[in-house]
Design an enzyme around this catalytic site. Sequence first.
Site, mmCIF file in Angstrom:
data_model
loop_
_atom_site.group_PDB
_atom_site.id
_atom_site.type_symbol
_atom_site.label_atom_id
_atom_site.label_comp_id
_atom_site.label_asym_id
_atom_site.label_seq_id
_atom_site.Cartn_x
_atom_site.Cartn_y
_atom_site.Cartn_z
ATOM 1 N N ASP A 221 0.823 -1.213 0.000
ATOM 2 C CA ASP A 221 0.000 0.000 0.000
ATOM 3 C C ASP A 221 0.857 1.263 0.000
ATOM 4 O O ASP A 221 0.333 2.365 0.034
ATOM 5 C CB ASP A 221 -0.938 -0.009 1.219
ATOM 6 C CG ASP A 221 -2.104 0.962 1.067
ATOM 7 O OD1 ASP A 221 -2.589 1.132 -0.072
ATOM 8 O OD2 ASP A 221 -2.525 1.571 2.071
ATOM 9 N N SER A 245 -7.180 4.712 -0.456
ATOM 10 C CA SER A 245 -7.331 3.423 -1.128
ATOM 11 C C SER A 245 -8.801 3.020 -1.098
ATOM 12 O O SER A 245 -9.471 3.152 -0.076
ATOM 13 C CB SER A 245 -6.487 2.360 -0.422
ATOM 14 O OG SER A 245 -5.122 2.736 -0.391
ATOM 15 N N GLN A 295 -4.705 -1.899 -7.463
ATOM 16 C CA GLN A 295 -5.440 -1.064 -6.506
ATOM 17 C C GLN A 295 -6.116 0.087 -7.237
ATOM 18 O O GLN A 295 -5.549 0.656 -8.172
ATOM 19 C CB GLN A 295 -4.496 -0.479 -5.446
ATOM 20 C CG GLN A 295 -5.217 0.349 -4.384
ATOM 21 C CD GLN A 295 -4.267 0.935 -3.345
ATOM 22 O OE1 GLN A 295 -3.829 2.069 -3.472
ATOM 23 N NE2 GLN A 295 -3.945 0.146 -2.329
#
Length: 304
Positions: A221, A245, A295
């Site tokens: 991330d 996110s 993502q």
Amino acid sequence: MTEAARQAAADLDAAMAQRGQPVLDRLVALLDLENIEENIFRGVSPAHSTVRVFGGQVAGQALVAAGRTVPPERKVHSLHAYFIRPGDPSVPIVYDVDRIRDGRSFTTRRVVAIQHGKAIFALSASFQLVEQGVEHAETMPDVPPPDDLPSRQDSMREYIEKLGPAATMPRPIDVRYVTRPPWEMRGQGPNEARNQVWMRADGVLPDDDLLHVCVLTYASDMTLLDSILVRHGVYWGFDNVLGASLDHALWFHRPFRADEWFLYDSVSPTASGARGLATGRFFGQDGTLIATVVQEGLLRVIPD
């Protein structure tokens, strides 16, 4: 140099001193969840957290919770997750594991992370017994080795007054930029929507396969959405960029150690509707493709 700049430089030097094994050990402790009931686990956030829980932390902790309910001979091969609400770092997170299926070869788990009585994150993970099959993989890009590149903190040194806490927060992951750091490309563009960094856990991890996978999940991330921002020459902290996110998917292809260098090669194929999509590939230093990530993130760039 202004007084503010001198203080920022001092803060960066202090942050660089807070690196290595002690900081990594705190991450390992963070991932060691408390088992409070069958299929229910509890995790906490670090004391230096920002206003919301880091997405990689909740994803890593949720994967730990799922893995604690699966026999160790079954290895996680994929996860799919949604970030539902911002996490509150001041209170614990409860992870509720649903044992969806235990098959002959595959095991499926669903995990919901809960705070203040509401779901903040949901994850599905699949585990598989190790099997042999056909083999092929993409080759690693030709990039300089990590030891030839400056640390992330050194790369930020000229920009610390503007970056503030982003430059001085202790980090358990060592990051070295291969491509130009995005804060150096502000105001330029359009650029190639690509970001490449070397990463590794900043110390030595125990010999625990699940822990290494969860540490890579934590690291996945970091820097991924930068491939979107660099395309447009904007960056967190410098410009009015609001981001978060939205969802996250990871596929683990081959065994690895998260405390050895891996290349994180990320690109963004598209951005629209205040959302951006980024894909990433993880390569071991020997060129082995070890994982793939996708993502989508919320990205709002507000004019000055």
